[in-house]
Design an enzyme around this catalytic site. Structure first.
Site: not given
Ligand code: GLC
Length: 798
Positions: A329, A339, A346, A487, A630, A637, A703
């Protein structure tokens, strides 16, 4: 508004309006050498590692947004006019240019000044060599004299060396030219060479970037191209480039083809590759690339009443998932390689979703993850697989300005940095792998732990499940730790509903596996644990209309009916259903709440209403701008989790409504809003509480891709491998009368026709295998072809 179209016949997305709002990217390569390039040939190439071994340079987050790249300039030797085949960087009127993104290649086309030209970038199948296949045609009625110039800027290999401490970096690399080959040498490395050559004898060269570009100029108007004369520059030290010039004269209608080759290795390797990659060999490799993707795509092809879904499942969604599995990724225009290695959760999720098309790579990814598991049972959140290989390879790159190699004790982080969900995904990934492949032997293979010792795969999975069983808070729900899947939800010792549900899902998968293996004691023990988790979740987490998201360390429930922000969350409600924790009644109510509070025309928001007041008991999410990422964005995802949940509940209309809202291919005519490419799921789409509502961001590396594919194929279409049979249990919209799929499973091909005469959403009333009624579809000999007929309906006949 649309900027291009899907050409499914040729398996391409064609951008015919090249001034797209943001970079539209694609990937080339299938193995160690790969690269990411956009619709204007901006991008970068690398070998094995986007952190340590970059071949060409990229200036991330820059202006312009997409450079430099792998460019071919054409110059009219009579008028002095010049352009780039890929439109930018010269940027002649856009009407003359187009870009075709294909599977593993990008082709740029120009029809400018009476010359038709194309530049195709792809990577050879057996060697780390990038091929630039350039074709020219004089489309006019007068003879033309042209000069062709290649241009790429070499990188100082390590992403840090490329971006900082230039008092050292600028003296680390040198270049020279011999016999039609440019050799680039990152002198501080043992084997730090690249070559750039062509299938013709060049008429000029420049190895020094600044000589090629000239002072106070950019790639838009390089001095070498403007004057038409290379300077023959090279030097030890400085910034280097790959410019070879060829003069071509074309009679009316005449065509020419030129190949440029950029590869790993020095002069000698350049000579060898130059001899090997003739035009004929390039054609052969291009065909092999196509066959490589044929093989993958043939694992599942579908024909449904939903054209957007067909485009996704038959082509782009699988392609995107494979890109994530193959390259991880950290290579895009957004993730620019700083990174290291793999992200635990992931990678585990990606590996779960492409097993049918890439079992070997998924298996090796799982082994990498198993090796990065601690004996305690949590995974290392971010790690470099090389650290745990049996014969650990030393890092060949040894920069004098020390970029420290961490010691084992630093690599193995403590529980403080453990994410509560990371390793749980791996349990389901392994179970899924075995169901797909029948490779039961994998379960008893010995694998090391990150912090010493070894155990079987089976034991690793037990440790993961046991860890979550121990890590529960005061209400008996799993702790959130540093973060769970989200996250930005940092509950620490507080509790996460999602993790408990995920734990239950993993437990159920493991119990089924243990039973199938005849390990009844284990199956019973973990089944008892699953029952306890389920009971606790039901008792503690149901809030009347939906499931809460978690409980802070000081005992406040997050996501209750009393909350005015962060009231309804996607993760807990979808996982309550997927895990089997929710009974039908609660599951339906919870998912109705998801629909009511989170649905938008662009997909489901992660939570609503957005957080506006910082609350460190909940975590960083409360400090994220409303509507972004978020905090109430349409985080892509988890959207497929809702499709799975609805499919489990038997509501195909709802599942498809959710599917369609997020489906990139169905947003091709909304680019003025979406902005990003319509052939890729993006990490998130801006949510309702932000003025840019509907804008998609961060393509490819997400994802959502694997999950969208998994949810659509295994739950909506319902074609799901099990340990000893292939299940077909669709959950489709009531107005679908039929669909067709060809699925490869353990080497046999199943031609599956699903008919839905009564317009139901779920339920199989009759199943025929090669014309005979049957209760299950068994694995068949590799190479065989079977016809499966599924008649949906309410009353089961067989
Ligand atoms: C990003 C991160 C993933 C995480 C998502 C939600 O896509 O790569 O690991 O689950 O954010 O925070």
């Amino acid at each position: 508004m649309q900027y291009g179209h899907f050409d499914n016949e040729r398996r391409e997305y064609v951008i015919d309006r090249v001034d797209v709002p943001v970079s539209w990217t694609n990937y080339i390569g299938t193995r160690d050498m790969y690269g990411v390039f956009n619709h204007t040939a901006g991008g970068y190439l690398l070998y094995k590692s986007s952190e340590y071994h970059r071949i060409t340079r990229f200036r991330p987050n820059g202006v312009p947004m997409d450079g430099p790249g792998h460019y071919v300039y054409l110059r009219d030797e009579d008028t002095g006019d010049y352009w780039t085949i890929s439109w930018q960087p010269v940027g002649k009127p856009k009407e003359h240019f187009s870009c075709h993104h294909g599977l593993g290649y990008v082709r740029y086309l120009s029809r400018y000044g009476g010359i038709d030209a194309s530049e195709t970038l792809f990577v050879a199948m057996d060697d780390p060599v990038e091929i630039w296949d350039v074709a020219l045609k004089n489309a006019g009625d007068k003879p033309r004299r042209l000069s062709v110039f290649s241009y790429a800027e070499f990188s100082f290999h390590h992403v840090a060396m490329d971006n900082q401490n230039f008092q050292m970096s600028l003296y680390a690399a040198g270049s020279r030219y011999e016999d039609g080959i440019i050799e680039y040498d990152l002198h501080y490395e043992e084997n730090g060479y690249q070559f750039f050559t062509a299938d013709f004898a060049p008429d000029g060269f420049d190895c020094l970037r600044d000589a090629f570009i000239g002072p106070y100029r950019t790639e838009r108007d390089p001095e070498t191209v403007e004057t038409g004369r290379c300077k023959g520059s090279f030097e030890n030290g400085g910034n280097h480039c790959a410019c070879l010039q060829k003069r071509v004269t074309l009679a009316p209608g005449e065509e020419a083809r030129l190949l440029f080759l950029l590869g790993e290795g020095g002069l000698a390797e350049g000579q060898r590759m130059r001899a090997k990659y003739t035009a004929q060999q390039a054609d052969e490799d291009f065909q092999r690339l196509s066959a490589f993707w044929d093989e993958k795509l043939s694992a599942l092809q579908i024909e449904t009443p939903n054209a957007g879904m067909d485009t996704e499942i038959n082509l782009w969604n699988l392609y995107q998932s494979e890109i994530n599995v193959m390259f991880s990724r950290f290579t895009s225009f957004i993730e620019v390689g700083g990174r290291v290695g793999l992200g635990y959760r992931d990678t585990a999720q990606d590996a779960m979703t492409a097993v049918h098309s890439n079992p070997e790579k998924c298996r090796s990814r799982m082994v990498e993850l198993l090796r990065a598991l601690t004996r305690e049972g949590y995974g290392l959140h971010l790690f470099e697989p090389r650290w745990f290989e049996p014969q650990e390879q030393g890092q060949s790159f040894r920069s004098p300005t020390v970029i420290p190699t961490p010691s084992k004790s630093e690599i193995v982080h403590g529980i403080r940095d453990a994410c509560a969900d990371d390793a749980l995904w791996l349990v389901s990934a392994v179970v899924q792998y075995v169901k797909e492949t029948g490779d039961f032997g994998f379960i008893d293979e010995a694998v090391t732990y990150a912090d010493g010792g070894q155990g079987t795969v089976y034991e690793h999975l037990q440790r993961i499940l046991d860890f979550s069983a121990r890590q529960v808070g005061q209400n008996g729900v799993c702790k959130g730790l540093r973060a769970d899947w989200n996250d930005c939800l940092n509950l620490g010792g507080g509790e996460s509903a999602m993790v408990s549900f995920l734990h239950l899902w993993a437990l159920n998968g493991f119990v089924a596996l243990a039973r199938r293996l005849g390990r009844t004691d284990d199956a019973d023990r973990y089944a008892a644990l699953a029952a306890k988790v389920k009971e606790t979740a039901d008792r503690v987490l149901w809030d009347g209309q939906w499931y809460v998201r978690g409980i802070t360390a000081d005992g406040r429930k997050i996501g209750t009916q009393r909350d005015t922000e962060g009231r309804v969350h996607m993760e807990s409600n979808t996982w309550a259903v997927i895990s089997g924790a929710a009974d039908e009644e609660k599951g339906r109510r919870a998912m109705d709440s998801v629909d009511e509070y989170l649905f938008t025309p662009y997909g489901l928001m992660l939570n609503a209403p957005c957080f506006t007041r910082p609350d460190d008991g909940i975590g960083f999410v409360t400090r994220v701008y409303p509507g972004l990422k978020e905090n109430g964005a349409i985080f892509s995802h988890p959207n497929p989790w809702a499709w799975v949940a609805e499919a489990i509940l038997g509501r195909g209309d709802r599942a498809m409504k959710f599917y369609n809202a997020l489906c990139p291919a169905l947003q091709n005519d909304k680019i003025e809003v979406r902005q990003s490419e319509p052939y890729s799921y993006c990490q998130f789409v801006v949510g309702r509480d932000h003025p840019a509502f509907g804008r998609a961001r961060h393509p490819f590396m997400t994802g959502s891709s694997g999950w969208a594919y998994f949810a659509a194929t295994q739950y909506i279409l319902g074609i799901r491998p099990d340990f000893d049979g292939l299940l077909v249990d669709p959950c489709i919209p009531s107005d679908w009368r039929s669909f067709f799929a060809v699925r490869r499973w353990r080497g046999a091909f199943y031609r599956i026709r699903v008919e839905n005469p009564d317009g139901v959403q779920k339920g199989v009333k009759r199943m025929l295998l090669n014309g005979q009624p049957c209760a299950t579809i068994p694995p068949l000999p590799a190479g065989s072809i079977a016809d499966v007929l599924i008649i949906m309906g309410n009353d089961k006949e067989v």
